[in-house]
Design an enzyme around this catalytic site. Sequence first.
Site, mmCIF file in Angstrom:
data_model
loop_
_atom_site.group_PDB
_atom_site.id
_atom_site.type_symbol
_atom_site.label_atom_id
_atom_site.label_comp_id
_atom_site.label_asym_id
_atom_site.label_seq_id
_atom_site.Cartn_x
_atom_site.Cartn_y
_atom_site.Cartn_z
ATOM 1 N N ARG A 1 0.771 -1.170 -0.069
ATOM 2 C CA ARG A 1 0.048 -0.104 0.011
ATOM 3 C C ARG A 1 0.801 1.203 0.083
ATOM 4 O O ARG A 1 0.620 1.950 -0.727
ATOM 5 C CB ARG A 1 -0.887 0.079 1.262
ATOM 6 C CG ARG A 1 -2.209 -0.828 1.073
ATOM 7 C CD ARG A 1 -2.985 -1.194 2.377
ATOM 8 N NE ARG A 1 -1.985 -1.304 3.549
ATOM 9 C CZ ARG A 1 -2.417 -0.508 4.573
ATOM 10 N NH1 ARG A 1 -3.377 0.073 4.837
ATOM 11 N NH2 ARG A 1 -1.547 -0.921 5.499
ATOM 12 N N ASN B 1 -6.306 -2.343 2.658
ATOM 13 C CA ASN B 1 -6.342 -4.017 2.678
ATOM 14 C C ASN B 1 -7.785 -4.423 2.702
ATOM 15 O O ASN B 1 -8.536 -3.815 3.651
ATOM 16 C CB ASN B 1 -5.614 -4.299 4.042
ATOM 17 C CG ASN B 1 -3.943 -4.227 3.898
ATOM 18 O OD1 ASN B 1 -3.346 -4.284 2.688
ATOM 19 N ND2 ASN B 1 -3.376 -4.114 5.120
#
Length: 100
Positions: free
Chosen positions: A25, A43
Amino acid sequence: MSSEQTGTVRSTWFVRGRVQGVGFRWWTRARALEIGLVGHARNMDDGRVEVVAEGTREELDRLDALLREEVSGTARPGRVTAVGRVDQDARGDVAGFVEK
C-alpha cells in the site's frame, strides 16, 4: 465541470497475491503521488488490496502497468498473482492519496 470535461476518470483495482504486510500500500501510494493521482489503497478482509484512483486515463494506465509490473526497473513489494480493474466515472470527491 463534469468528469468528461476535465478528462478525469476513476479506476478501481483489486490486487491479489502476497500484498498485505509487505509495504504494498505504501509503495502504491508513492507511485500514485508521483503520477499525480488521488485516491486510496486499502487492505481487504480477503487478503486483497483495493486501489481506487482518479486522474486522466493515461495516468491511470501508468499506475495499471506498475501494479501489473509491466514497467522494467520497478521493484514492487510482495508478489502479485492477479490484478482486476474496473473503470468508472470520476466522482471528484477525493483529495490526496492515502493508505487506509
